[in-house]
Design a protein around this motif. Structure first.
Motif, PDB file in Angstrom:
ATOM      1  N   GLY A  36     -35.818  20.778  33.691  1.00  0.00           N
ATOM      2  CA  GLY A  36     -36.986  19.915  33.726  1.00  0.00           C
ATOM      3  C   GLY A  36     -38.256  20.756  33.616  1.00  0.00           C
ATOM      4  O   GLY A  36     -38.224  21.992  33.732  1.00  0.00           O
ATOM      5  N   THR A  37     -39.382  20.125  33.389  1.00  0.00           N
ATOM      6  CA  THR A  37     -40.639  20.840  33.194  1.00  0.00           C
ATOM      7  C   THR A  37     -40.916  21.797  34.355  1.00  0.00           C
ATOM      8  O   THR A  37     -40.950  21.385  35.512  1.00  0.00           O
ATOM      9  CB  THR A  37     -41.803  19.851  33.061  1.00  0.00           C
ATOM     10  OG1 THR A  37     -41.521  18.927  32.012  1.00  0.00           O
ATOM     11  CG2 THR A  37     -43.104  20.584  32.755  1.00  0.00           C
ATOM     12  N   GLY A  38     -41.071  23.079  34.042  1.00  0.00           N
ATOM     13  CA  GLY A  38     -41.349  24.090  35.061  1.00  0.00           C
ATOM     14  C   GLY A  38     -40.114  24.704  35.686  1.00  0.00           C
ATOM     15  O   GLY A  38     -40.229  25.638  36.479  1.00  0.00           O
ATOM     16  N   ALA A  39     -38.917  24.204  35.340  1.00  0.00           N
ATOM     17  CA  ALA A  39     -37.657  24.774  35.825  1.00  0.00           C
ATOM     18  C   ALA A  39     -37.053  25.675  34.761  1.00  0.00           C
ATOM     19  O   ALA A  39     -37.500  25.703  33.615  1.00  0.00           O
ATOM     20  CB  ALA A  39     -36.679  23.656  36.200  1.00  0.00           C
ATOM     21  N   GLY A  40     -35.990  26.425  35.136  1.00  0.00           N
ATOM     22  CA  GLY A  40     -35.354  27.326  34.204  1.00  0.00           C
ATOM     23  C   GLY A  40     -34.322  26.636  33.332  1.00  0.00           C
ATOM     24  O   GLY A  40     -33.596  25.746  33.786  1.00  0.00           O
ATOM     25  N   ASN A  41     -34.234  27.049  32.069  1.00  0.00           N
ATOM     26  CA  ASN A  41     -33.161  26.591  31.192  1.00  0.00           C
ATOM     27  C   ASN A  41     -31.869  27.331  31.537  1.00  0.00           C
ATOM     28  O   ASN A  41     -31.881  28.433  32.091  1.00  0.00           O
ATOM     29  CB  ASN A  41     -33.505  26.866  29.724  1.00  0.00           C
ATOM     30  CG  ASN A  41     -34.690  26.073  29.234  1.00  0.00           C
ATOM     31  OD1 ASN A  41     -34.937  24.961  29.677  1.00  0.00           O
ATOM     32  ND2 ASN A  41     -35.442  26.648  28.291  1.00  0.00           N
ATOM     33  N   GLY A  42     -30.741  26.724  31.183  1.00  0.00           N
ATOM     34  CA  GLY A  42     -29.474  27.407  31.352  1.00  0.00           C
ATOM     35  C   GLY A  42     -29.321  28.535  30.352  1.00  0.00           C
ATOM     36  O   GLY A  42     -29.956  28.546  29.297  1.00  0.00           O
ATOM     37  N   GLY A  43     -28.469  29.507  30.693  1.00  0.00           N
ATOM     38  CA  GLY A  43     -28.168  30.578  29.757  1.00  0.00           C
ATOM     39  C   GLY A  43     -27.111  30.137  28.759  1.00  0.00           C
ATOM     40  O   GLY A  43     -26.387  29.160  28.983  1.00  0.00           O
ATOM     41  N   VAL A  44     -27.002  30.870  27.651  1.00  0.00           N
ATOM     42  CA  VAL A  44     -25.997  30.547  26.648  1.00  0.00           C
ATOM     43  C   VAL A  44     -25.372  31.855  26.157  1.00  0.00           C
ATOM     44  O   VAL A  44     -26.034  32.895  26.143  1.00  0.00           O
ATOM     45  CB  VAL A  44     -26.606  29.746  25.470  1.00  0.00           C
ATOM     46  CG1 VAL A  44     -27.609  30.573  24.690  1.00  0.00           C
ATOM     47  CG2 VAL A  44     -25.524  29.186  24.566  1.00  0.00           C
ATOM     48  N   GLY A  45     -24.094  31.814  25.772  1.00  0.00           N
ATOM     49  CA  GLY A  45     -23.394  33.029  25.394  1.00  0.00           C
ATOM     50  C   GLY A  45     -23.062  33.826  26.638  1.00  0.00           C
ATOM     51  O   GLY A  45     -22.256  33.417  27.454  1.00  0.00           O
ATOM     52  N   ALA A  46     -23.698  34.974  26.792  1.00  0.00           N
ATOM     53  CA  ALA A  46     -23.529  35.789  27.997  1.00  0.00           C
ATOM     54  C   ALA A  46     -24.852  35.963  28.730  1.00  0.00           C
ATOM     55  O   ALA A  46     -24.987  36.834  29.582  1.00  0.00           O
ATOM     56  CB  ALA A  46     -22.952  37.150  27.629  1.00  0.00           C
TER      57      ALA A  46
END
Length: 282
Positions: free
Chosen positions: A236-246
């Motif tokens: 959400g706005t101001g939160a962290g995105n998930g990682g992808v790959g490694a």
């Protein structure tokens, strides 16, 4: 000889209510604001008044290694407190959950105003591979292979999203639950937080340096995923995105918001500390 008669009320000039404390004190329109971004004390130097308190707990960290998104800190809006002259009110700011490598995401810390007057629980951390999301102000998202649904429970706002055998859930936010994994392939997005100007139209970065770059607080983090074709869960706005790959999950940038879940062997992103904002009539 002519002159000007100055009148005053109560034997002294100036405002009838005076308070000190906080990392930033600003008068905007009809209100005085004290912003606490670190722990401290609000002291009432003069007068009695009803003050209003906005408080947010620290955001949770994302889970690691196919981890779900962290949950946002609890948000309490404009709680009224009767403040009296000579009193002091302790303020404790809950820390953001720290991202790490080897476990589920850490919960955020609890924010308090005057110990028990206003309490804002920290956000739940996201679950790592094979683990449920943790509960908190908002719940953390479930990791891959978590028990169904595996989402953390939000005590004040919203739950995290469920995981699946191949994808992770997003963390809950102040206004929206974290999204569940989609079609056993796509990680869930984090729930949206609360827009600052919806709380009070004066709460903008133009008026407060402590709100620089922020429009929304207490958002949930996105889930992580190894599959680059599936992508990652959006925070959400101001939160962290998930990682992808490694990759590791992204860390939060707005008060009370959560970190994103890490991808394969990736760290979870860290949550952002909470905040207390006190306002009263100028």
């Amino acid at each position: 000889m002519s002159g000007v008669l100055l009148s005053f009320v109560g034997g002294s000039y100036g405002p009838s209510f005076v308070a000190t404390g906080g990392d930033e004190i600003v008068t905007v329109g009809d209100y005085v604001y004290h912003v606490f971004t670190s722990s401290g004390t609000l002291s009432i130097d003069k007068g009695d008044a009803t003050i209003e308190v906005i408080s947010a707990g620290g955001g949770g960290a994302g889970g690691t290694d196919f981890g779900g998104g962290g949950g946002a800190g609890e948000l309490d809006i404009l709680t009224s407190v009767s403040a009296t002259e000579g009193s002091s009110y302790s303020v404790v700011i809950g820390a953001g959950g720290a991202g790490q490598q080897d476990d589920g995401g850490n919960n955020g810390g609890t924010t308090t105003f005057n110990s028990t007057t206003v309490i804002s629980l920290g956000g739940g951390g996201g679950g790592r591979n094979g683990k449920d999301g943790y509960s908190g102000g908002s719940g953390g998202g479930a990791g891959r292979f978590a028990t169904s649904p595996g989402a953390g429970i939000g005590s004040n706002t919203n739950n995290g999203g469920a995981g699946s055998s191949n994808a992770t859930g997003g963390g809950g936010g102040a206004t929206q639950a974290g999204a569940a994994a989609v079609n056993n392939t796509f990680p869930g997005n984090g729930g949206e937080g609360y827009t600052l100007t919806s709380i009070d139209s004066n709460l903008t970065s133009a008026n407060f340096t402590s709100l620089s770059g922020m429009t929304v607080i207490c958002s949930g983090g996105g889930g992580g995923d190894i599959d680059t074709s599936a992508g990652y869960g959006l925070g959400g706005t101001g939160a962290g995105n998930g990682g992808v790959g490694a990759a590791g999950g992204g860390s939060a940038t707005s008060f009370g918001s959560a970190g994103g879940g890490g991808a394969n062997n990736g760290n979870g992103g860290s949550g952002k500390a909470g905040v207390v904002i006190v306002r009263y009539a100028a």
